[in-house]
Design a protein around this motif. Structure first.
Motif, PDB file in Angstrom:
ATOM      1  N   ASN A  60       0.815  -1.213   0.000  1.00 58.21           N
ATOM      2  CA  ASN A  60       0.000   0.000   0.000  1.00 58.21           C
ATOM      3  C   ASN A  60       0.850   1.265   0.000  1.00 58.21           C
ATOM      4  N   LEU A  61       1.930   1.254   0.758  1.00 61.46           N
ATOM      5  CA  LEU A  61       2.818   2.424   0.762  1.00 61.46           C
ATOM      6  C   LEU A  61       3.433   2.627  -0.616  1.00 61.46           C
ATOM      7  N   GLN A  68       8.564   9.544  -6.895  1.00 64.28           N
ATOM      8  CA  GLN A  68       9.096   8.441  -7.681  1.00 64.28           C
ATOM      9  C   GLN A  68      10.339   7.797  -7.059  1.00 64.28           C
ATOM     10  N   LYS A  69      11.274   8.586  -6.561  1.00 63.51           N
ATOM     11  CA  LYS A  69      12.504   7.994  -6.031  1.00 63.51           C
ATOM     12  C   LYS A  69      12.227   7.129  -4.804  1.00 63.51           C
ATOM     13  N   HIS A  70      11.240   7.515  -4.030  1.00 63.64           N
ATOM     14  CA  HIS A  70      10.880   6.711  -2.863  1.00 63.64           C
ATOM     15  C   HIS A  70      10.029   5.502  -3.267  1.00 63.64           C
ATOM     16  N   LYS A  71       9.282   5.645  -4.325  1.00 61.11           N
ATOM     17  CA  LYS A  71       8.507   4.523  -4.853  1.00 61.11           C
ATOM     18  C   LYS A  71       9.444   3.381  -5.268  1.00 61.11           C
ATOM     19  N   ILE A  72      10.586   3.729  -5.845  1.00 56.53           N
ATOM     20  CA  ILE A  72      11.577   2.726  -6.246  1.00 56.53           C
ATOM     21  C   ILE A  72      12.142   2.001  -5.028  1.00 56.53           C
ATOM     22  N   HIS A  73      12.447   2.750  -3.968  1.00 51.01           N
ATOM     23  CA  HIS A  73      12.952   2.124  -2.737  1.00 51.01           C
ATOM     24  C   HIS A  73      11.912   1.161  -2.156  1.00 51.01           C
ATOM     25  N   LEU A  74      10.665   1.570  -2.184  1.00 47.21           N
ATOM     26  CA  LEU A  74       9.596   0.716  -1.664  1.00 47.21           C
ATOM     27  C   LEU A  74       9.426  -0.538  -2.518  1.00 47.21           C
ATOM     28  N   LEU A  75       9.644  -0.405  -3.810  1.00 51.13           N
ATOM     29  CA  LEU A  75       9.573  -1.567  -4.701  1.00 51.13           C
ATOM     30  C   LEU A  75      10.648  -2.581  -4.340  1.00 51.13           C
ATOM     31  N   HIS A  76      11.859  -2.101  -4.063  1.00 51.47           N
ATOM     32  CA  HIS A  76      12.942  -2.999  -3.643  1.00 51.47           C
ATOM     33  C   HIS A  76      12.594  -3.682  -2.323  1.00 51.47           C
ATOM     34  N   GLU A  81      10.775  -8.558   0.602  1.00 53.15           N
ATOM     35  CA  GLU A  81       9.790  -9.183   1.491  1.00 53.15           C
ATOM     36  C   GLU A  81       9.155 -10.405   0.830  1.00 53.15           C
ATOM     37  N   GLN A  82       8.873 -10.285  -0.464  1.00 54.13           N
ATOM     38  CA  GLN A  82       8.161 -11.351  -1.158  1.00 54.13           C
ATOM     39  C   GLN A  82       9.075 -12.510  -1.564  1.00 54.13           C
ATOM     40  N   THR A  83      10.325 -12.197  -1.911  1.00 54.35           N
ATOM     41  CA  THR A  83      11.188 -13.233  -2.491  1.00 54.35           C
ATOM     42  C   THR A  83      12.414 -13.586  -1.659  1.00 54.35           C
ATOM     43  N   GLY A  84      12.901 -12.643  -0.834  1.00 49.19           N
ATOM     44  CA  GLY A  84      14.157 -12.868  -0.124  1.00 49.19           C
ATOM     45  C   GLY A  84      15.362 -12.869  -1.046  1.00 49.19           C
ATOM     46  N   GLN A 191      15.483   5.140   4.706  1.00 55.72           N
ATOM     47  CA  GLN A 191      14.597   5.446   3.587  1.00 55.72           C
ATOM     48  C   GLN A 191      13.283   6.031   4.061  1.00 55.72           C
ATOM     49  N   GLY A 192      12.753   5.477   5.160  1.00 56.37           N
ATOM     50  CA  GLY A 192      11.515   6.001   5.718  1.00 56.37           C
ATOM     51  C   GLY A 192      11.660   7.433   6.193  1.00 56.37           C
TER      52      GLY A 192
END
Length: 248
Positions: A60-61, A68-76, A81-84, A191-192
């Protein structure tokens, strides 16, 4: 309105003043001379209730992030979290499941466990904030700073997973959930903080973000208090203190 450096410092100070590992519950869990496996199991199952929702917070975040630059960090963050994959381990819920299995909890017992009232309050507070784009700064503060910051705490000079390993004879791979988060969450908290510095562009947003950090940390403490009282440890410790005072 606080300048960016002052705002970042104020958020960090708010996190650091709320040390949840100081809760007396951990005196019972991490006592190397008197391990309490049943208490560790129960506490871990409460922690698992939190872990099950963490990916949803980050999703959700990421979805609502306007920068955009923070969106990329959240994607990582979400990808790990999903794959390790980034830590070369596995999905983080599976890492928690590995720890739970290592301390003797069956899959059936794990999946039938439910959250205590205080645990559910912490879950709901973060979910409600993360699902509402109008509360984006509160969700980011609660999850990326206050929650991820929990994994940076130590008891003395030792991380919690090192103490757990020695106390309950656990292998390094049993504790990957904790050791991975302790390393990664240093960056996630930074990042937060950076996201909130960029997002909170007025006094109201800054004050609400700081309050969200403080409140979330207190909810963690109350979760531990709920476990502490459920096990009657508050009465046990109170009686011990009375006896010590009487013998002094």
């Amino acid at each position: 309105m606080l300048a960016p450096k002052e705002f970042r410092l104020k958020m960090r100070e708010t996190l650091n003043k709320n040390l949840t590992l100081s809760h007396p519950l951990f005196n019972h869990i991490m006592n190397e001379n008197k391990p309490n496996l049943d208490l560790l199991k129960f506490t871990s199952l409460q922690g698992y209730q939190l872990t099950k929702f963490f990916l949803e917070y980050i999703e959700n975040l990421f979805f609502y992030c306007p920068i955009q630059k923070h969106k990329i960090h959240l994607l990582h963050n979400m990808y790990e979290e999903q794959t390790g994959f980034l830590s070369k381990t596995k999905n983080h819920v599976y890492l928690m499941q590995d720890f739970i299995k290592a301390i003797g909890i069956s899959d059936e017992e794990r999946e039938s466990a439910t959250a205590l009232k205080n645990t559910q309050e912490l879950i709901d507070y973060r979910l409600n904030a993360c699902r509402n784009p109008e509360l984006y700064h509160i969700g980011a503060a609660a999850v990326m700073v206050a929650s991820e910051g929990q994994n940076l705490e130590k008891i003395g000079e030792e991380a919690r997973h090192n103490i757990l390993g020695k106390t309950y004879n656990l292998k390094d791979e049993d504790l990957y959930f904790f050791s991975v988060h302790q390393k990664e969450d240093v960056g996630h908290v930074k990042q937060g903080l950076s996201l909130l510095v960029d997002y909170c562009t007025n006094v109201k947003l800054q004050e609400e973000a700081i309050e969200a950090i403080d409140h979330t940390c207190k909810l963690f403490y109350q979760m531990y208090q709920g476990i502490y009282e459920y096990y009657g440890l508050d009465k046990l410790d109170s009686n011990s203190q009375i006896k010590v005072a009487e013998n002094a």
